[in-house]
Design a protein around this motif. Structure first.
Motif, PDB file in Angstrom:
ATOM      1  N   GLY A  84       0.745  -1.189   0.479  1.00 24.91           N
ATOM      2  CA  GLY A  84      -0.374  -0.301  -0.264  1.00 24.91           C
ATOM      3  C   GLY A  84       0.687   1.100  -0.213  1.00 24.91           C
ATOM      4  N   ARG A  85       1.946   1.184   0.576  1.00 30.47           N
ATOM      5  CA  ARG A  85       2.641   2.673   0.650  1.00 30.47           C
ATOM      6  C   ARG A  85       3.264   2.659  -0.496  1.00 30.47           C
ATOM      7  NH1 ARG A  85       6.903   1.987   6.108  1.00 30.47           N
ATOM      8  NH2 ARG A  85       4.838   1.750   7.911  1.00 30.47           N
ATOM      9  N   SER A  86       4.024   1.268  -1.087  1.00 32.02           N
ATOM     10  CA  SER A  86       4.674   1.440  -2.499  1.00 32.02           C
ATOM     11  C   SER A  86       4.115   2.100  -3.460  1.00 32.02           C
ATOM     12  CB  SER A  86       5.159   0.040  -2.911  1.00 32.02           C
ATOM     13  OG  SER A  86       5.968   0.317  -4.007  1.00 32.02           O
ATOM     14  N   ILE A  87       2.581   1.417  -3.420  1.00 29.19           N
ATOM     15  CA  ILE A  87       1.411   2.008  -4.410  1.00 29.19           C
ATOM     16  C   ILE A  87       1.073   3.786  -4.461  1.00 29.19           C
ATOM     17  CG2 ILE A  87      -1.269   2.224  -5.062  1.00 29.19           C
ATOM     18  CD1 ILE A  87      -0.585  -0.387  -5.153  1.00 29.19           C
ATOM     19  N   ILE A  88       0.973   4.143  -3.295  1.00 27.70           N
ATOM     20  CA  ILE A  88       0.697   5.639  -2.761  1.00 27.70           C
ATOM     21  C   ILE A  88       1.774   6.370  -3.221  1.00 27.70           C
ATOM     22  CG2 ILE A  88      -0.093   7.024  -0.994  1.00 27.70           C
ATOM     23  CD1 ILE A  88      -1.081   4.475   0.373  1.00 27.70           C
ATOM     24  N   CYS A  89       2.966   5.847  -3.079  1.00 27.36           N
ATOM     25  CA  CYS A  89       4.471   6.781  -2.973  1.00 27.36           C
ATOM     26  C   CYS A  89       4.194   6.769  -4.577  1.00 27.36           C
ATOM     27  CB  CYS A  89       5.523   6.022  -3.458  1.00 27.36           C
ATOM     28  SG  CYS A  89       5.975   6.895  -0.849  1.00 27.36           S
ATOM     29  N   TRP A  90       3.925   5.481  -5.778  1.00 29.38           N
ATOM     30  CA  TRP A  90       4.030   5.441  -7.279  1.00 29.38           C
ATOM     31  C   TRP A  90       3.337   6.482  -7.483  1.00 29.38           C
ATOM     32  CZ3 TRP A  90       7.933   4.524  -9.355  1.00 29.38           C
ATOM     33  CH2 TRP A  90       8.671   3.807  -9.606  1.00 29.38           C
ATOM     34  N   CYS A  91       1.832   7.096  -6.827  1.00 28.92           N
ATOM     35  CA  CYS A  91       0.593   8.010  -7.394  1.00 28.92           C
ATOM     36  C   CYS A  91       1.540   9.072  -6.860  1.00 28.92           C
ATOM     37  CB  CYS A  91      -0.824   7.746  -6.461  1.00 28.92           C
ATOM     38  SG  CYS A  91      -1.676   6.034  -6.659  1.00 28.92           S
ATOM     39  N   PHE A  92       1.766   9.643  -5.592  1.00 32.75           N
ATOM     40  CA  PHE A  92       3.042  10.802  -5.337  1.00 32.75           C
ATOM     41  C   PHE A  92       3.327  11.174  -6.861  1.00 32.75           C
ATOM     42  CE2 PHE A  92       0.699  11.024  -0.837  1.00 32.75           C
ATOM     43  CZ  PHE A  92       0.156  12.021  -1.419  1.00 32.75           C
ATOM     44  N   VAL A  93       4.385  10.172  -6.976  1.00 29.53           N
ATOM     45  CA  VAL A  93       5.421  10.352  -7.956  1.00 29.53           C
ATOM     46  C   VAL A  93       5.115  10.724  -9.267  1.00 29.53           C
ATOM     47  CG1 VAL A  93       7.042   8.930  -9.149  1.00 29.53           C
ATOM     48  CG2 VAL A  93       7.561   8.367  -7.285  1.00 29.53           C
ATOM     49  N   ALA A  94       3.340   9.860  -9.773  1.00 25.38           N
ATOM     50  CA  ALA A  94       2.901  10.583 -10.963  1.00 25.38           C
ATOM     51  C   ALA A  94       2.379  12.048 -11.088  1.00 25.38           C
ATOM     52  CB  ALA A  94       2.033   9.174 -11.188  1.00 25.38           C
ATOM     53  N   LEU A  95       1.749  12.171  -9.282  1.00 25.75           N
ATOM     54  CA  LEU A  95       1.417  13.526  -9.669  1.00 25.75           C
ATOM     55  C   LEU A  95       2.274  14.809  -9.685  1.00 25.75           C
ATOM     56  CD1 LEU A  95      -1.218  14.673  -9.131  1.00 25.75           C
ATOM     57  CD2 LEU A  95      -1.237  14.865  -6.178  1.00 25.75           C
ATOM     58  N   TRP A  96       3.080  14.438  -8.996  1.00 26.65           N
ATOM     59  CA  TRP A  96       4.431  15.228  -9.108  1.00 26.65           C
ATOM     60  C   TRP A  96       5.269  15.018 -10.163  1.00 26.65           C
ATOM     61  CZ3 TRP A  96       1.761  17.062  -5.350  1.00 26.65           C
ATOM     62  CH2 TRP A  96       1.411  17.016  -3.964  1.00 26.65           C
ATOM     63  N   THR A  97       5.464  14.263 -10.718  1.00 27.31           N
ATOM     64  CA  THR A  97       5.757  14.470 -12.273  1.00 27.31           C
ATOM     65  C   THR A  97       4.784  15.330 -13.237  1.00 27.31           C
ATOM     66  OG1 THR A  97       6.916  12.498 -12.038  1.00 27.31           O
ATOM     67  CG2 THR A  97       6.722  13.299 -14.003  1.00 27.31           C
ATOM     68  N   PHE A  98       3.451  14.506 -13.595  1.00 21.83           N
ATOM     69  CA  PHE A  98       2.685  15.621 -14.100  1.00 21.83           C
ATOM     70  C   PHE A  98       2.916  17.241 -13.261  1.00 21.83           C
ATOM     71  CE2 PHE A  98      -1.634  17.145 -14.648  1.00 21.83           C
ATOM     72  CZ  PHE A  98      -1.982  16.407 -16.690  1.00 21.83           C
ATOM     73  N   GLY A  99       2.870  17.592 -12.629  1.00 20.80           N
ATOM     74  CA  GLY A  99       2.646  18.870 -11.932  1.00 20.80           C
ATOM     75  C   GLY A  99       3.771  19.728 -12.262  1.00 20.80           C
ATOM     76  N   PHE A 100       5.543  18.988 -12.112  1.00 23.15           N
ATOM     77  CA  PHE A 100       6.106  19.036 -12.571  1.00 23.15           C
ATOM     78  C   PHE A 100       6.527  19.616 -13.686  1.00 23.15           C
ATOM     79  CE2 PHE A 100      10.776  19.078 -14.864  1.00 23.15           C
ATOM     80  CZ  PHE A 100      11.100  19.473 -14.081  1.00 23.15           C
ATOM     81  N   PHE A 101       6.026  19.502 -15.402  1.00 22.88           N
ATOM     82  CA  PHE A 101       5.803  19.957 -16.558  1.00 22.88           C
ATOM     83  C   PHE A 101       5.175  20.358 -16.658  1.00 22.88           C
ATOM     84  CE2 PHE A 101       7.394  15.249 -16.908  1.00 22.88           C
ATOM     85  CZ  PHE A 101       8.471  15.546 -17.559  1.00 22.88           C
ATOM     86  N   GLN A 102       3.476  20.846 -15.970  1.00 22.94           N
ATOM     87  CA  GLN A 102       3.285  22.392 -15.793  1.00 22.94           C
ATOM     88  C   GLN A 102       3.783  23.390 -15.410  1.00 22.94           C
ATOM     89  OE1 GLN A 102      -0.706  20.506 -13.617  1.00 22.94           O
ATOM     90  NE2 GLN A 102      -1.358  20.822 -15.882  1.00 22.94           N
ATOM     91  N   GLN A 103       4.382  22.920 -14.587  1.00 18.92           N
ATOM     92  CA  GLN A 103       5.428  23.633 -13.794  1.00 18.92           C
ATOM     93  C   GLN A 103       6.150  24.300 -14.915  1.00 18.92           C
ATOM     94  OE1 GLN A 103       3.942  25.791 -12.096  1.00 18.92           O
ATOM     95  NE2 GLN A 103       2.997  24.198 -11.047  1.00 18.92           N
ATOM     96  N   LEU A 104       6.704  23.252 -16.063  1.00 15.72           N
ATOM     97  CA  LEU A 104       7.836  24.142 -17.122  1.00 15.72           C
ATOM     98  C   LEU A 104       6.791  24.932 -17.986  1.00 15.72           C
ATOM     99  CD1 LEU A 104       9.818  20.983 -17.186  1.00 15.72           C
ATOM    100  CD2 LEU A 104      10.122  23.414 -16.392  1.00 15.72           C
TER     101      LEU A 104
END
Length: 133
Positions: A84-104
């Motif tokens: 469960g921890r791993s899945i949630i961490c991967w979801c945050f990775v995807a969310l923050w990566t998407f946000g990173f590209f939006q910030q650019l």
């Protein structure tokens, strides 16, 4: 790449994630208190402070939830809710990566400040996601 990330100590990744959430929370507080103009965030798409306020409040709620999860995930308990921890961490990775590209694609402030802040979140959560306890 995976081996390089594993070289980051898990405790260091936890501190990086806490710094990420703290700085993001501070950013939203500065926007709400009008220290940072609302036109500098959200890609400059907010027409008024009133339209930016709910976005910043939701961002703060996400920071609180993410910070609480990060503290929980950074504990040294082995094999407790590992999947469960791993899945949630991967979801945050995807969310923050998407946000990173939006910030650019956003304003100059977002490109210079927020993108580096999100990169800190991506790296810290990625390190926690690949942890094998």
């Amino acid at each position: 790449m995976k081996e390089k990330l594993r070289k980051i100590n898990l405790r260091t990744a936890l501190i990086m994630a806490i710094c990420f959430y703290s700085l993001t929370m501070a950013l939203h507080i500065l926007v709400i208190s009008s220290v940072i103009p609302f036109s500098w965030v959200n890609g400059g798409r907010s027409d008024s402070f009133e339209s930016q306020l709910p976005i910043s409040v939701v961002g703060m709620v996400v920071c609180i939830i993410g910070g609480a999860f990060t503290i929980f995930a950074g504990q040294k308990k082995r094999y407790l809710h590992k999947r469960g921890r791993s899945i949630i961490c991967w979801c945050f990775v995807a969310l923050w990566t998407f946000g990173f590209f939006q910030q650019l694609l956003g304003t100059s402030f977002e490109k210079l400040v927020c993108s580096f802040l999100l990169l800190l979140g991506v790296v810290s959560h990625l390190r926690m996601a690949i942890e094998t306890r």
